[in-house]
Design a protein around this motif. Sequence first.
Motif, PDB file in Angstrom:
ATOM      1  N   GLU A 196       0.855  -1.177   0.000  1.00  0.00           N
ATOM      2  CA  GLU A 196       0.000   0.000   0.000  1.00  0.00           C
ATOM      3  C   GLU A 196       0.901   1.240   0.000  1.00  0.00           C
ATOM      4  N   MET A 197       0.362   2.388  -0.392  1.00  0.00           N
ATOM      5  CA  MET A 197       1.153   3.600  -0.308  1.00  0.00           C
ATOM      6  C   MET A 197       1.471   3.919   1.146  1.00  0.00           C
ATOM      7  N   VAL A 198       2.753   4.164   1.417  1.00  0.00           N
ATOM      8  CA  VAL A 198       3.228   4.579   2.733  1.00  0.00           C
ATOM      9  C   VAL A 198       3.716   6.014   2.590  1.00  0.00           C
ATOM     10  N   THR A 199       3.248   6.915   3.421  1.00  0.00           N
ATOM     11  CA  THR A 199       3.664   8.303   3.265  1.00  0.00           C
ATOM     12  C   THR A 199       5.046   8.522   3.869  1.00  0.00           C
ATOM     13  N   ALA A 200       5.844   9.315   3.180  1.00  0.00           N
ATOM     14  CA  ALA A 200       7.172   9.648   3.688  1.00  0.00           C
ATOM     15  C   ALA A 200       7.101  10.327   5.052  1.00  0.00           C
TER      16      ALA A 200
ATOM     17  N   GLY B  65       4.418   7.947  -0.779  1.00  0.00           N
ATOM     18  CA  GLY B  65       3.729   9.182  -1.106  1.00  0.00           C
ATOM     19  C   GLY B  65       4.425  10.331  -0.421  1.00  0.00           C
ATOM     20  N   GLY B  66       4.570  11.425  -1.128  1.00  0.00           N
ATOM     21  CA  GLY B  66       5.221  12.599  -0.551  1.00  0.00           C
ATOM     22  C   GLY B  66       5.544  13.601  -1.636  1.00  0.00           C
ATOM     23  N   SER B  67       6.010  14.777  -1.218  1.00  0.00           N
ATOM     24  CA  SER B  67       6.348  15.812  -2.191  1.00  0.00           C
ATOM     25  C   SER B  67       7.544  16.644  -1.756  1.00  0.00           C
ATOM     26  N   GLU B  68       8.189  16.240  -0.663  1.00  0.00           N
ATOM     27  CA  GLU B  68       9.343  16.974  -0.147  1.00  0.00           C
ATOM     28  C   GLU B  68      10.594  16.154  -0.447  1.00  0.00           C
ATOM     29  N   PRO B  69      11.476  16.655  -1.301  1.00  0.00           N
ATOM     30  CA  PRO B  69      12.601  15.832  -1.755  1.00  0.00           C
ATOM     31  C   PRO B  69      13.448  15.236  -0.638  1.00  0.00           C
ATOM     32  N   GLU B  70      13.827  16.026   0.349  1.00  0.00           N
ATOM     33  CA  GLU B  70      14.694  15.497   1.406  1.00  0.00           C
ATOM     34  C   GLU B  70      13.974  14.430   2.223  1.00  0.00           C
TER      35      GLU B  70
ATOM     36  N   ASN C   1       4.305   7.665  -5.753  1.00  0.00           N
ATOM     37  CA  ASN C   1       2.904   7.786  -6.152  1.00  0.00           C
ATOM     38  C   ASN C   1       2.649   9.175  -6.737  1.00  0.00           C
ATOM     39  N   VAL C   2       2.351   9.199  -8.035  1.00  0.00           N
ATOM     40  CA  VAL C   2       1.964  10.440  -8.705  1.00  0.00           C
ATOM     41  C   VAL C   2       0.631  10.182  -9.415  1.00  0.00           C
ATOM     42  N   GLY C   3      -0.212   9.381  -8.763  1.00  0.00           N
ATOM     43  CA  GLY C   3      -1.464   9.031  -9.409  1.00  0.00           C
ATOM     44  C   GLY C   3      -2.683   9.012  -8.518  1.00  0.00           C
ATOM     45  N   CYS C   4      -2.503   8.955  -7.196  1.00  0.00           N
ATOM     46  CA  CYS C   4      -3.657   8.834  -6.306  1.00  0.00           C
ATOM     47  C   CYS C   4      -4.430  10.147  -6.251  1.00  0.00           C
ATOM     48  N   PRO C   5      -5.766  10.111  -6.487  1.00  0.00           N
ATOM     49  CA  PRO C   5      -6.549  11.347  -6.537  1.00  0.00           C
ATOM     50  C   PRO C   5      -7.307  11.677  -5.248  1.00  0.00           C
ATOM     51  N   SER C   6      -7.067  10.946  -4.156  1.00  0.00           N
ATOM     52  CA  SER C   6      -7.895  11.143  -2.971  1.00  0.00           C
ATOM     53  C   SER C   6      -7.679  12.517  -2.341  1.00  0.00           C
ATOM     54  N   ASP C   7      -8.717  12.999  -1.664  1.00  0.00           N
ATOM     55  CA  ASP C   7      -8.619  14.290  -0.978  1.00  0.00           C
ATOM     56  C   ASP C   7      -7.494  14.271   0.048  1.00  0.00           C
ATOM     57  N   ARG C   8      -7.344  13.138   0.736  1.00  0.00           N
ATOM     58  CA  ARG C   8      -6.326  13.011   1.758  1.00  0.00           C
ATOM     59  C   ARG C   8      -4.939  13.221   1.158  1.00  0.00           C
TER      60      ARG C   8
ATOM     61  N   SER D 236      -4.441  16.981  -0.038  1.00  0.00           N
ATOM     62  CA  SER D 236      -4.184  17.912   1.057  1.00  0.00           C
ATOM     63  C   SER D 236      -2.728  17.867   1.485  1.00  0.00           C
ATOM     64  N   GLY D 237      -2.059  16.738   1.202  1.00  0.00           N
ATOM     65  CA  GLY D 237      -0.643  16.637   1.506  1.00  0.00           C
ATOM     66  C   GLY D 237       0.231  17.040   0.343  1.00  0.00           C
ATOM     67  N   ALA D 238      -0.369  17.544  -0.725  1.00  0.00           N
ATOM     68  CA  ALA D 238       0.348  18.011  -1.917  1.00  0.00           C
ATOM     69  C   ALA D 238       1.168  16.902  -2.548  1.00  0.00           C
ATOM     70  N   PHE D 239       0.595  15.700  -2.594  1.00  0.00           N
ATOM     71  CA  PHE D 239       1.239  14.633  -3.348  1.00  0.00           C
ATOM     72  C   PHE D 239       0.170  13.754  -3.973  1.00  0.00           C
ATOM     73  N   GLY D 240       0.626  12.720  -4.691  1.00  0.00           N
ATOM     74  CA  GLY D 240      -0.322  11.948  -5.479  1.00  0.00           C
ATOM     75  C   GLY D 240      -0.491  12.582  -6.848  1.00  0.00           C
ATOM     76  N   ALA D 241      -1.700  12.458  -7.420  1.00  0.00           N
ATOM     77  CA  ALA D 241      -1.935  12.915  -8.793  1.00  0.00           C
ATOM     78  C   ALA D 241      -1.721  14.410  -8.973  1.00  0.00           C
ATOM     79  N   VAL D 242      -1.913  15.174  -7.905  1.00  0.00           N
ATOM     80  CA  VAL D 242      -1.727  16.618  -8.024  1.00  0.00           C
ATOM     81  C   VAL D 242      -0.298  16.958  -8.454  1.00  0.00           C
ATOM     82  N   LEU D 243       0.651  16.073  -8.193  1.00  0.00           N
ATOM     83  CA  LEU D 243       2.039  16.318  -8.579  1.00  0.00           C
ATOM     84  C   LEU D 243       2.243  16.317 -10.085  1.00  0.00           C
ATOM     85  N   MET D 244       1.296  15.765 -10.836  1.00  0.00           N
ATOM     86  CA  MET D 244       1.449  15.805 -12.285  1.00  0.00           C
ATOM     87  C   MET D 244       1.447  17.229 -12.808  1.00  0.00           C
TER      88      MET D 244
END
Length: 348
Positions: free
Chosen positions: A55-59, A85-90, A110-117, A120-128
Amino acid sequence: MTPDRQERDRSATGGSPSLIERASRLSVAPMMDWTDRHCRMLHRQFSARALLYTEMVTAPALVRGGALHLLDHDAAEHPLALQLGGSEPEELAEAARLGHAAGYGEINLNVGCPSDRVQSGAFGAVLMRDPDLVARCVAAMIAASPAEVTVKCRIGVDDDAPEKVLPHFLETVAAAGVRRFAIHARKAWLQGLSPKENRDVPPLDYPLVVEMKRRYPGLHVSVNGGIGSLEAAEGFLRDGLDGVMIGRAAYHEPAAILAGADRRIFGDSHPEVTAEEAARAMIPYIADHVAAGGRAHSVTRHMLGLFAGRPGARAWRRHLSTAAARDGAGAEIVEEALALIPGALAAE
């Protein structure tokens, strides 16, 4: 598990990039609340070769929260990849380092998950929408860990023109060092559709994914989204794609998807494992889990679709669902449920 299958599992265990890349010819998609370690152990009873994902594990959970138990797995689950899942490089770099230390040979972003959760963490599909940020993230992950870094993405989001944004995304991220992509052949609609609707409503564009492989032959491209049979998977491989990732069909009908995978997708000559054999192979695993303080339901909930389409499937599901809720329920409920399947062989 039989000695024969143990030997197959040992041969498939490990984290070498070449092994994992070969395994990615067929993979089971990472699915939140579904592809936990118990689910993966069930899937491994059918296929020693297919690539499995966590499953996706958040950084942040790993790095800030110290939730290293989320990385727990059994060596028998390999070949196995960790999805982050995450969006902060370090932070992603540290999470990738932790993942490799835990034994994962592939770390997938993960650059594909569209969930609100996830949004809100600025990762998943929004990163596209920010391929440059994704490039910085994967570059940091690659620098931090010897594990292969891969990306799972959509073809676009919202009003994007996928034929324009997807090539740019792939080129930008590939320039940062990623060579392997799993592409869900749908857009993600971040406004107006629920995560469940995002799995079905946006139209599939398989030809675009095939075109990406033709345009970028040096990339390893797998297709994901709406694929429901091994026949379909074989068709995509004939079309030139490097891999096929199957999600819900593999979960709901694991025997139909995975029992023939090693033979048909990987050329393995070993006999296929039946649903009955897989169910019985899980009995000692369930017994160990319960003895360690776990609940039988945690495992058996993933086994409900074992006999999908066969006589007795409804009785099998009903018994496992109700019996697992009993106080003190243990591995015996599997044999009880098997007795409801016409033609199931008696335990030796």
